[in-house]
Design a protein around this motif. Structure first.
Motif, short mmCIF file in Angstrom:
data_model
loop_
_atom_site.label_atom_id
_atom_site.label_comp_id
_atom_site.label_asym_id
_atom_site.label_seq_id
_atom_site.Cartn_x
_atom_site.Cartn_y
_atom_site.Cartn_z
N LEU A 29 -40.68 -47.79 -107.64
CA LEU A 29 -39.94 -48.97 -107.19
C LEU A 29 -40.90 -50.03 -106.65
N GLU A 30 -41.96 -49.60 -105.95
CA GLU A 30 -42.94 -50.55 -105.43
C GLU A 30 -43.68 -51.25 -106.57
N ILE A 31 -43.98 -50.51 -107.63
CA ILE A 31 -44.65 -51.11 -108.78
C ILE A 31 -43.75 -52.14 -109.45
N LEU A 32 -42.46 -51.80 -109.62
CA LEU A 32 -41.52 -52.75 -110.21
C LEU A 32 -41.41 -54.00 -109.36
N ASP A 33 -41.37 -53.82 -108.04
CA ASP A 33 -41.25 -54.97 -107.15
C ASP A 33 -42.52 -55.82 -107.20
N THR A 34 -43.67 -55.18 -107.32
CA THR A 34 -44.93 -55.91 -107.45
C THR A 34 -44.94 -56.76 -108.72
N ALA A 53 -52.79 -51.01 -108.17
CA ALA A 53 -53.13 -49.97 -107.19
C ALA A 53 -53.75 -50.57 -105.94
N GLU A 54 -54.64 -51.53 -106.13
CA GLU A 54 -55.27 -52.19 -104.98
C GLU A 54 -54.24 -52.94 -104.14
N HIS A 55 -53.32 -53.62 -104.81
CA HIS A 55 -52.28 -54.37 -104.10
C HIS A 55 -51.41 -53.43 -103.26
N LEU A 56 -51.09 -52.26 -103.81
CA LEU A 56 -50.21 -51.31 -103.11
C LEU A 56 -50.97 -50.39 -102.16
N GLY A 57 -52.31 -50.38 -102.28
CA GLY A 57 -53.09 -49.44 -101.47
C GLY A 57 -52.83 -48.01 -101.91
N ALA A 58 -52.64 -47.83 -103.22
CA ALA A 58 -52.28 -46.52 -103.76
C ALA A 58 -53.40 -45.97 -104.63
N ASP A 59 -53.32 -44.68 -104.92
CA ASP A 59 -54.30 -44.02 -105.78
C ASP A 59 -54.15 -44.52 -107.21
#
Length: 290
Positions: A29-34, A53-59
């Protein structure tokens, strides 16, 4: 062994599996929102895996796996040449079928009618929490198209349509929507006063920086004095106050027509304002923009 099978016949989630599934769903959901917000505003070509990934601070590997699932579902598309991602037609299809379908079907037809009468860009907006969402937009052929107007999300306090969406809300409800509660907030207090002034005259009006265009908006009411949407119009001609009233009359007529379509009984006070409803008006004679 029996305890591992649920009532549906499917295996029960093992310890720790449920939280993993939920975190994966949340990441999707966070990726879709991004992709909905950032790529639209910053880069229409989309973003690559590393940037997301950098924007979300995710792996990066987790984001990559999630993107693969979203692509398979048709919610995201991948450009094989640039290796970037953007929202797919599946996401568009879901959005077009969201919430009030009758409002979309009727609204799209009536919006086109307002465009032909006023020569303005016209948009139909609904409220989602503290945000206003443009669900439909149309413009005259001579106006440069703004593709990203449909689906645009912005704070209710930032535009005329946002204020019109709050005509049916009292000050306490508006403060809750804005997320300020009972705390002392001069900006929220001024905004609430502005909504009250707009509601009294029956429409919201503003001029864009540099007098480049004017914007007017009216609410669409349903029974119980509830605002279900707002209708707005913008054009260079509306930067002249002399052109506001004729266009507002058209918008009020349109809002009333939408209400008649959307509700079984039309309340008499729906179109009561400083610019009284007088039926669908003729094409307004607008002063040329200088």
């Amino acid at each position: 062994m029996a305890d591992s099978i649920g009532l549906s016949g499917e295996p029960r989630p093992q310890p720790g599996q449920r939280s993993t599934d939920l975190s994966t769903l949340r990441r999707g959901l966070e990726i879709l929102d991004t992709l909905r917000q950032c790529t639209w505003a910053c880069d229409a070509r989309g973003w690559g895996n590393n940037r997301i990934a950098e924007h979300l601070g995710a792996d990066k590997s987790q984001v990559s796996r999630t993107l693969k699932v979203l692509v398979e579902a048709g919610l995201v598309v991948r450009d094989e040449e640039t290796r970037t991602y953007r929202l797919g037609w599946g996401a568009y299809s879901l959005g077009m079928r969201a919430t009030d379908q009758h409002l979309m079907r009727v609204g799209s037809v009536i919006v086109r009618k307002v465009v032909s009468v006023t020569g303005s860009r016209v948009f139909l907006v609904v409220r989602d929490g503290a945000s206003a969402v443009t669900i439909w937009s149309d413009a005259p052929l001579h106006v440069r198209p703004i593709v990203d107007s449909i689906g645009m999300v912005y704070p209710v306090e930032s535009t005329e349509t946002g204020r019109a969406l709050l005509y049916g809300s009292d000050p306490v409800a508006i403060r809750q929507i804005l997320g300020v509660g009972t705390e002392d907030n001069p900006r929220a207090d001024e905004f609430i006063r502005r909504v009250a002034r707009d509601r009294q005259v029956g429409f919201s009006y503003g001029v864009l920086p540099g007098d480049s265009a004017g914007v007017v908006a009216v609410p669409i009411w349903t029974t119980g004095r509830k605002v279900i949407a707002a209708l707005g119009a913008t054009s260079k001609a509306l930067a002249h106050k002399a052109n506001v009233t004729p266009v507002v009359r058209v918008l009020l007529a349109t809002a009333t027509e939408l209400t008649q379509h959307l509700t079984a009984d039309l309340r008499a006070e729906v179109a009561v304002s400083a610019v009284p409803y007088q039926g669908w008006p003729a094409r307004p004679e607008l002063t040329s923009a200088r």
